[in-house]
Design a protein around this motif. Structure first.
Motif, PDB file in Angstrom:
ATOM      1  N   ASN A  52      33.043 -76.508 -31.698  1.00 10.26           N
ATOM      2  CA  ASN A  52      32.423 -77.971 -32.196  1.00 10.26           C
ATOM      3  C   ASN A  52      31.051 -77.991 -31.314  1.00 10.26           C
ATOM      4  O   ASN A  52      30.971 -77.789 -29.931  1.00 10.26           O
ATOM      5  N   VAL A  53      29.942 -78.443 -31.868  1.00  7.46           N
ATOM      6  CA  VAL A  53      28.812 -78.638 -31.024  1.00  7.46           C
ATOM      7  C   VAL A  53      28.553 -79.585 -30.135  1.00  7.46           C
ATOM      8  O   VAL A  53      29.172 -80.906 -30.285  1.00  7.46           O
ATOM      9  N   GLU A  54      28.262 -79.165 -28.795  1.00  7.43           N
ATOM     10  CA  GLU A  54      28.126 -80.262 -27.568  1.00  7.43           C
ATOM     11  C   GLU A  54      26.896 -80.629 -27.415  1.00  7.43           C
ATOM     12  O   GLU A  54      26.561 -81.935 -27.187  1.00  7.43           O
ATOM     13  N   ASP A  55      25.907 -79.748 -27.524  1.00 11.17           N
ATOM     14  CA  ASP A  55      24.493 -80.195 -27.452  1.00 11.17           C
ATOM     15  C   ASP A  55      23.524 -78.819 -27.654  1.00 11.17           C
ATOM     16  O   ASP A  55      24.083 -77.869 -28.043  1.00 11.17           O
ATOM     17  N   HIS A  56      22.225 -79.158 -27.695  1.00 13.58           N
ATOM     18  CA  HIS A  56      21.351 -78.038 -28.201  1.00 13.58           C
ATOM     19  C   HIS A  56      19.999 -78.067 -27.197  1.00 13.58           C
ATOM     20  O   HIS A  56      19.904 -79.294 -26.610  1.00 13.58           O
ATOM     21  N   TRP A  57      19.305 -77.068 -27.107  1.00  4.65           N
ATOM     22  CA  TRP A  57      18.297 -76.912 -26.218  1.00  4.65           C
ATOM     23  C   TRP A  57      17.360 -75.850 -26.774  1.00  4.65           C
ATOM     24  O   TRP A  57      17.789 -74.924 -27.537  1.00  4.65           O
ATOM     25  N   TYR A  58      15.988 -76.259 -26.656  1.00  2.99           N
ATOM     26  CA  TYR A  58      14.875 -75.245 -27.160  1.00  2.99           C
ATOM     27  C   TYR A  58      13.659 -75.178 -26.250  1.00  2.99           C
ATOM     28  O   TYR A  58      13.377 -76.287 -25.696  1.00  2.99           O
ATOM     29  N   THR A  59      13.175 -73.893 -26.252  1.00  2.00           N
ATOM     30  CA  THR A  59      11.867 -74.121 -25.489  1.00  2.00           C
ATOM     31  C   THR A  59      11.079 -72.884 -25.958  1.00  2.00           C
ATOM     32  O   THR A  59      11.439 -71.874 -26.428  1.00  2.00           O
ATOM     33  N   LEU A  60       9.750 -73.209 -25.832  1.00  2.00           N
ATOM     34  CA  LEU A  60       8.681 -71.976 -25.924  1.00  2.00           C
ATOM     35  C   LEU A  60       8.539 -71.330 -24.542  1.00  2.00           C
ATOM     36  O   LEU A  60       8.955 -71.811 -23.653  1.00  2.00           O
ATOM     37  N   VAL A  61       8.126 -70.064 -24.531  1.00  2.00           N
ATOM     38  CA  VAL A  61       7.758 -69.303 -23.436  1.00  2.00           C
ATOM     39  C   VAL A  61       6.543 -68.828 -23.522  1.00  2.00           C
ATOM     40  O   VAL A  61       6.476 -67.879 -24.637  1.00  2.00           O
ATOM     41  N   ASN A  62       5.646 -68.693 -22.478  1.00  2.00           N
ATOM     42  CA  ASN A  62       4.327 -68.113 -22.364  1.00  2.00           C
ATOM     43  C   ASN A  62       4.677 -66.505 -22.337  1.00  2.00           C
ATOM     44  O   ASN A  62       5.314 -66.226 -20.975  1.00  2.00           O
ATOM     45  N   PRO A  63       4.547 -65.725 -23.028  1.00  2.00           N
ATOM     46  CA  PRO A  63       4.723 -64.248 -22.836  1.00  2.00           C
ATOM     47  C   PRO A  63       3.870 -63.531 -21.907  1.00  2.00           C
ATOM     48  O   PRO A  63       3.899 -62.559 -21.407  1.00  2.00           O
ATOM     49  N   GLU A  64       2.352 -64.118 -21.512  1.00  2.00           N
ATOM     50  CA  GLU A  64       1.386 -63.697 -20.942  1.00  2.00           C
ATOM     51  C   GLU A  64       1.079 -62.448 -21.616  1.00  2.00           C
ATOM     52  O   GLU A  64       0.571 -61.366 -20.876  1.00  2.00           O
ATOM     53  N   ARG A  65       1.211 -62.313 -22.895  1.00  2.00           N
ATOM     54  CA  ARG A  65       0.505 -61.123 -23.539  1.00  2.00           C
ATOM     55  C   ARG A  65       0.451 -61.617 -25.094  1.00  2.00           C
ATOM     56  O   ARG A  65       0.642 -62.741 -25.662  1.00  2.00           O
TER      57      ARG A  65
END
Length: 374
Positions: A52-65
Motif C-alpha cells: 500500500n502506498v504511504e507517500d511519494h516524492w519526485y525531484t529534478l537533478v542538474n546533471p552538470e552536462r
C-alpha cells in the motif's frame, strides 16, 4: 493516488513472514546508459509491507552536462538549469530508501545509477536489497508479450499517462507491483531479492570502446539512430582454451561472464578482463570458461545456466586476484583447462574441487574486498 483494486487481496494474517516490511518503488531518468551518465530526475513511491502506498516524492537533478535524449525524457538543459545537484538531494533520497527494498523495472540499472551518484557524492546509499519486477513477473509466470513496463502495466489494467517521466513511471510500477506482490504471497513464491552492493571503486571515464557513440543529442538526424553508447568490444584475438580449472590460473582467450552486483564498477571490471586478454561474454553457454558472481544462489539466467552446464563459478574477490596473473595464450595454466576430452582431462585434486554453482573463495590475502554475498 488510488491503487488498483486487488479482488483477491491477501490478508495480513496470511502474509509470508519472510517478506520485507517495506518497499521503495523507484524510477530514474538519466542522460544515457553508460557509467559516466548522470541522473536527471528521480521518483520514489514508499509502500508498506502489503504494497500500500504511504507517500511519494519526485525531484529534478542538474546533471552538470548535456541532458542526453531529450526526445525521450523531455528534460532540456533549460529545464534542468535550476534543479538541485545530486549531493543536494542525496540525504532526502536516502531517507526514502532507508530500511526498504528498492523495487524497479530492470532494477540493476536504477540501482547502478543511484550507486554511482552516491559514490560521486562520497556517500553510500542505505539500500541493502533490490527487487526487479521483470524477475518477479518471470517467477509468477505472467503471460506477458515482452518485459516492457507498459506490458506489465497493461496486464494489471494500469494506465500509463507519461511514459519516461520518472514520477509517472514510478506510479505505474507501484500500481503493478502491488497485485504482483499479493500474487506471490498467495502462491508462496520466494521474492527474487538481490543484495545491493555499494561501489568502492568506480570511474567517470567514458566506457571503452564507445562504438556508435553520438557526441551530440540535439541534432534531429540522431533521433533515428541509437543514442546509447555500445558496449561492443573488438573480437578477442586469442582462441578459447577451455574452462577455468579451480586452483589454476586464467589464460588469455577464456570466455568470462559476469552476473549480479560487484563492488568494483562492472564496466571497469570488464575492461580489466579485456585488457588481460580475456573474452567478456554477455551470456553463459557450454563454451563459457568462468562465471563471476557474488551471489551463486540467485536465480538469474546466467547462474541457472552455469549450474546446468557445470560452469566454474568464482566470486569477485577471487576473480580480481586471478586477473593479477593471467597466463599468455598457449601457455601452461598450472592445471589443464577442462575441455571434456577423456576421463581425466581437467581433473582436479579433491582439496581444490568445487561443486558447480558454488563460488571459489577468495584467498585471505585479498585486502579490502567484499565477502561473498552478491
Amino acid at each position: 493516488m488510488t491503487m488498483l483494486d486487488d479482488q483477491t487481496q491477501t490478508t495480513s494474517a496470511a502474509w509470508p513472514t519472510a517478506y520485507p516490511q517495506g518497499y521503495a518503488v523507484v524510477d530514474v531518468e538519466t542522460t544515457g546508459l553508460a557509467r559516466d551518465d548522470r541522473i536527471i530526475s528521480a521518483a520514489v513511491y514508499r509502500l508498506d509491507a502489503l504494497g500500500n502506498v504511504e507517500d511519494h516524492w519526485y525531484t529534478l537533478v542538474n546533471p552538470e552536462r548535456d541532458p542526453g535524449p531529450v526526445w525521450i525524457h523531455g528534460l532540456t538543459s533549460e529545464v534542468l538549469a535550476g534543479a538541485p545537484l545530486f549531493p543536494e538531494v542525496a540525504e532526502e533520497l536516502a531517507e526514502r530508501l532507508d530500511g526498504r527494498v528498492l523495487v524497479a523495472h530492470n532494477a540493476i540499472f536504477d540501482w547502478s545509477m543511484i550507486a554511482r551518484e552516491y559514490a560521486r557524492a562520497k556517500r553510500t546509499a542505505p539500500t541493502r536489497q533490490r527487487l526487479c519486477t521483470i524477475a518477479l513477473s518471470k517467477e509468477l509466470g505472467l503471460p506477458l508479450p515482452n518485459h516492457k513496463l507498459e506490458s506489465l502495466a497493461a496486464h494489471f489494467g494500469v494506465v500509463q499517462r507519461r511514459a519516461h517521466h520518472a514520477l509517472d513511471d514510478a506510479r505505474v510500477l507501484a500500481e503493478a507491483f502491488r497485485p504482483s506482490l499479493h500474487a506471490a504471497a498467495r502462491g508462496g513464491v520466494r521474492l527474487p531479492l538481490l543484495e545491493c552492493r555499494p561501489l568502492t571503486e568506480w570511474s567517470d571515464a567514458p566506457s571503452r570502446p564507445r562504438v556508435g557513440y553520438q557526441p551530440s543529442y540535439g541534432q534531429a538526424s540522431h533521433r533515428q539512430t541509437s543514442w546509447r553508447p555500445s558496449r561492443k568490444r573488438p573480437a578477442c584475438p586469442y582462441p578459447n582454451p577451455g574452462r577455468y580449472v579451480p586452483g589454476g590460473t586464467l589464460q588469455q582467450g577464456m570466455r568470462v561472464a559476469f552476473s549480479g552486483d560487484t563492488s568494483v564498477d562492472r564496466e571497469l571490471l570488464e575492461d580489466r578482463a579485456v585488457e588481460a586478454g580475456l573474452h567478456v561474454a554477455t551470456s553463459v553457454s557450454r563454451l563459457t570458461s568462468l562465471l563471476v558472481t557474488n551471489d551463486p544462489g540467485s536465480s538469474t539466467s546466467k547462474t541457472v545456466k552455469a549450474a546446468s552446464f557445470g560452469t566454474p563459478v568464482v566470486d569477485e574477490a577471487a576473480f580480481t586476484q586471478l586477473l593479477r596473473d593471467v597466463t599468455p595464450a598457449g601457455g601452461s595454466t598450472g592445471r589443464t583447462a577442462a575441455r571434456g576430452a577423456g576421463p581425466d582431462h581437467g581433473a582436479v585434486p579433491a582439496e581444490h574441487s568445487v561443486p558447480p554453482g558454488r563460488p571459489v573463495p577468495a584467498q585471505e590475502s585479498a585486502p579490502g574486498l567484499f565477502p561473498t554475498d552478491e
